[in-house]
Design an enzyme around this catalytic site. Structure first.
Site, mmCIF file in Angstrom:
data_model
loop_
_atom_site.group_PDB
_atom_site.id
_atom_site.type_symbol
_atom_site.label_atom_id
_atom_site.label_comp_id
_atom_site.label_asym_id
_atom_site.label_seq_id
_atom_site.Cartn_x
_atom_site.Cartn_y
_atom_site.Cartn_z
ATOM 1 C CG HIS A 83 -33.260 8.664 -15.097
ATOM 2 N ND1 HIS A 83 -33.326 10.034 -15.242
ATOM 3 C CD2 HIS A 83 -33.080 8.437 -13.774
ATOM 4 C CE1 HIS A 83 -33.195 10.602 -14.048
ATOM 5 N NE2 HIS A 83 -33.053 9.649 -13.147
ATOM 6 C CD GLU A 127 -30.859 10.581 -19.026
ATOM 7 O OE1 GLU A 127 -30.690 11.211 -20.085
ATOM 8 O OE2 GLU A 127 -31.970 10.475 -18.469
ATOM 9 C CG HIS A 156 -37.090 17.293 -20.914
ATOM 10 N ND1 HIS A 156 -37.097 16.343 -19.913
ATOM 11 C CD2 HIS A 156 -38.281 17.922 -20.835
ATOM 12 C CE1 HIS A 156 -38.231 16.423 -19.237
ATOM 13 N NE2 HIS A 156 -38.966 17.370 -19.785
ATOM 14 C CG ASP A 157 -40.712 17.768 -23.415
ATOM 15 O OD1 ASP A 157 -40.977 16.562 -23.225
ATOM 16 O OD2 ASP A 157 -41.059 18.664 -22.618
ATOM 17 N N GLY A 179 -36.673 9.898 -25.677
ATOM 18 C CA GLY A 179 -37.424 8.738 -25.219
ATOM 19 C C GLY A 179 -38.913 8.862 -25.442
#
Length: 237
Positions: free
Chosen positions: A43, A70, A190-191, A213
């Protein structure tokens, strides 16, 4: 099987903290693929606080799995996609100054904008994905944009997983069922981590890809990168 795309932004963050080229972002991407990753995600932000424009071009030369870029689809981002032609471009609604992507698109409000952008991506032969929450209206209008896939924002799921995992995942199950009915591919991110990933995968039908990530790179500090990637892939089986 659900694919694992490793987001290597945090590797670039560590490198940039000291300057120079350690750790080497390109080598980490090569190693991630060698260790079993099904894709590499980056990203790049305008301030280049982690992944730089140069990184993107360097990675495009070596990534042999799926390269996913992204970003907020401003002129800078779209020019980058046009030049690199990654396998997938994931559109996020966050402006450049925010710390991390933490919300999905209001696809009804931004329908025309998204239609135009996604049409351009398709002309370039790039698979399109847009970041959305579990709001049913946003998923219905995502279909109207012409997008190939949605990426479900899993922050709320991860936040509530340890207190009530069934209620935490229920909106994602419903969202996935609708997306499948509409013919939309499903990504998520995400998370997500080794504690909540397997349950999410089991409860979200048609999950094609997860992008991870922060948790994965953090776990790799303890377990090593090769072992960590294999652990995450095992959670997806």
């Amino acid at each position: 099987m659900t694919k694992l795309s490793v987001n290597i932004n945090k590797v670039a963050t560590l490198r940039n903290a000291r300057g120079g080229d350690v750790p080497n972002v390109v080598q980490v991407a090569i190693d991630c693929e060698r260790f079993g990753a099904d894709g590499i995600t980056v990203h790049p932000r305008p301030d280049e606080r982690h992944i730089t424009r140069k990184d993107v071009f360097d990675l495009a030369k070596v990534v042999t799995t799926e390269f996913n870029i992204e970003g907020y689809p401003d002129e800078r981002f779209m020019e980058l996609i046009q030049e690199v032609r990654p396998a997938q471009a994931t559109l996020v609604p966050d402006p450049p100054h925010v710390l991390t992507s933490n919300a999905g698109w209001d696809t009804k409000t931004h329908l025309k904008k998204l239609q135009d952008i996604i049409g351009q991506l398709h002309e370039w032969g790039v698979r399109s994905s847009i970041f959305v929450d579990t709001n049913i209206v946003n998923i219905e209008y995502a279909k109207e944009t012409g997008v190939d896939r949605i990426e479900l924002y899993t922050g709320p799921y991860a936040e509530n997983f340890h207190t009530d995992k069934e209620n935490a995942v229920n909106p994602y199950t419903k969202a996935a069922i609708l997306a499948n009915e509409l013919g939309l591919g499903i990504n998520a991110g995400h998370d997500l981590d080794t504690k909540n990933l397997a349950f999410f995968k089991a409860k979200v039908p048609g999950l094609l890809e997860v992008s991870i990530g922060h948790a994965l790179i953090s776990d790799a500090l303890y377990w090593g990168l090769e072992n960590t990637i294999q652990l995450y892939k095992r959670e997806l089986q």
